[in-house]
Motif scaffolding. Structure first.
Motif, PDB file in Angstrom:
ATOM      1  N   GLU A   1       0.796  -1.226   0.000  1.00 25.83           N
ATOM      2  CA  GLU A   1       0.000   0.000   0.000  1.00 25.83           C
ATOM      3  C   GLU A   1       0.830   1.279   0.000  1.00 25.83           C
ATOM      4  OE1 GLU A   1      -3.992   0.668   2.354  1.00 25.83           O
ATOM      5  OE2 GLU A   1      -3.016  -1.210   2.936  1.00 25.83           O
ATOM      6  N   ILE A   2       1.942   1.266   0.737  1.00 27.48           N
ATOM      7  CA  ILE A   2       2.738   2.489   0.857  1.00 27.48           C
ATOM      8  C   ILE A   2       3.455   2.780  -0.465  1.00 27.48           C
ATOM      9  CG2 ILE A   2       4.741   3.504   2.023  1.00 27.48           C
ATOM     10  CD1 ILE A   2       3.740   2.097   4.593  1.00 27.48           C
ATOM     11  N   THR A   3       4.034   1.744  -1.056  1.00 25.83           N
ATOM     12  CA  THR A   3       4.691   1.904  -2.355  1.00 25.83           C
ATOM     13  C   THR A   3       3.680   2.371  -3.398  1.00 25.83           C
ATOM     14  OG1 THR A   3       6.193   0.123  -1.777  1.00 25.83           O
ATOM     15  CG2 THR A   3       6.072   0.718  -4.089  1.00 25.83           C
ATOM     16  N   ARG A   4       2.494   1.815  -3.292  1.00 25.26           N
ATOM     17  CA  ARG A   4       1.425   2.148  -4.223  1.00 25.26           C
ATOM     18  C   ARG A   4       1.034   3.624  -4.134  1.00 25.26           C
ATOM     19  NH1 ARG A   4      -3.557  -1.865  -5.048  1.00 25.26           N
ATOM     20  NH2 ARG A   4      -4.749  -0.550  -6.443  1.00 25.26           N
ATOM     21  N   LEU A   5       0.915   4.134  -2.903  1.00 25.57           N
ATOM     22  CA  LEU A   5       0.600   5.550  -2.704  1.00 25.57           C
ATOM     23  C   LEU A   5       1.690   6.431  -3.301  1.00 25.57           C
ATOM     24  CD1 LEU A   5      -0.814   5.844   0.919  1.00 25.57           C
ATOM     25  CD2 LEU A   5      -1.954   6.476  -1.220  1.00 25.57           C
ATOM     26  N   LYS A   6       2.950   6.019  -3.058  1.00 19.97           N
ATOM     27  CA  LYS A   6       4.084   6.804  -3.545  1.00 19.97           C
ATOM     28  C   LYS A   6       4.083   6.830  -5.077  1.00 19.97           C
ATOM     29  CE  LYS A   6       8.116   8.876  -3.275  1.00 19.97           C
ATOM     30  NZ  LYS A   6       7.885  10.266  -3.725  1.00 19.97           N
ATOM     31  N   LEU A   7       3.830   5.669  -5.679  1.00 21.14           N
ATOM     32  CA  LEU A   7       3.828   5.615  -7.148  1.00 21.14           C
ATOM     33  C   LEU A   7       2.655   6.392  -7.728  1.00 21.14           C
ATOM     34  CD1 LEU A   7       5.137   2.052  -7.995  1.00 21.14           C
ATOM     35  CD2 LEU A   7       6.200   4.232  -8.422  1.00 21.14           C
TER      36      LEU A   7
END
Ligand code: ADP
Ligand code: ADP
Length: 222
Positions: free
Chosen positions: A161-167
């Motif tokens: 989820e965190i990587t996804r938000l960043k991307l």
């Protein structure tokens, strides 16, 4: 102006599955259009038809100008990097296929990797990158030919989820700078509202776009 028009698009797979039935959708230059719908409603099928990977059973995919090599960039849910090639070579591949000179291709691929924040990883191998970084490389590869249309098929679905938000943030920032026309397939209401300038909602039965909404974000787009 209009870039692409899908009219009366139908697709029945050889096993009899009617994935699309008379779908209409127009894509305008410079927009970020999300195709939103539940799994199985036919979103990936639309992208495959747009990319010319499959042919419709009925209806037409009409480009405003004839399609040439490199006009469509595609990012799948899996980054599909070649494990035996360095990141720079992976990203240069579409330019090699287009017959571009290797030095010029390297310069363009390096520039593309810098734009997605991977300027320090040109010589790295795919296995050395995290999932998010691999996805950034796949995005750089899809954009390296300066395509007229970028197709994104649930590109962040496999990420935490965190990587996804960043991307999501970085993709939005990149699009706001460069305005490459994007057709983004997702089942995430959050992603479609956050990223798009327009959302087309699909439903499996009838296999069409059932709503088409402009998105008015609470922050400026220019
Ligand atoms: P989505 O991307 O929205 O999940 P798809 O376009 O992948 O939807 O699939 C639409 C429908 O077509 C689904 O019912 C799916 O099972 C079916 N389908 C997709 N690909 C094939 C295929 N190659 N052969 C048969 N049926 C398929
Ligand atoms: P190959 O991948 O075929 O073995 P090279 O190892 O010569 O080819 O590298 C491919 C390209 O990567 C080179 O043409 C060069 O421009 C670029 N390159 C090499 N080293 C670096 C580096 N440290 N940082 C960025 N680009 C590099």
């Amino acid at each position: 102006g209009g870039l692409l028009r899908l009219s009366g698009l139908s697709l029945t797979y050889p096993n009899g599955t009617r994935a699309l039935d008379g779908l209409d959708l127009a894509v305008a230059e410079g927009e970020f259009l999300s195709l939103l719908g539940a799994s199985g409603c036919g979103k990936s099928t639309v992208l495959r038809l747009v990319a010319g990977l499959i042919a419709p059973t009925a209806g037409a995919v009409a480009w405003e100008r004839p399609l040439a090599r490199g006009d469509v960039g595609f990012v799948f849910q899996e980054p599909t990097l070649m494990p035996w090639a360095r990141i720079l070579d992976n990203v240069r591949l579409p330019l090699d296929l287009a017959g571009m000179d290797r030095a010029e291709g390297n310069a363009r691929a390096a520039e593309g990797l810098e734009r997605v924040g991977l300027g320090d990883f040109l010589r790295a191998w795919p296995r050395e990158l995290s999932g998010g970084m691999k996805m950034r490389a796949a995005l750089a590869r899809a954009l390296v030919t300066r395509p007229r249309l970028l197709l994104l098929d649930e590109p962040f679905a496999a990420l935490d989820e965190i990587t996804r938000l960043k991307l999501n943030d970085d993709l939005l920032a990149l699009w706001r700078r460069e305005r490459f026309t994007t057709l983004f397939v997702t089942h995430s209401v959050f992603e479609s509202v956050y990223l798009s300038s327009r959302i087309a909602i699909m439903k499996a039965r009838p296999g069409r776009v059932v709503a088409d909404l402009p998105v008015d974000l609470p922050w400026p787009r220019d």
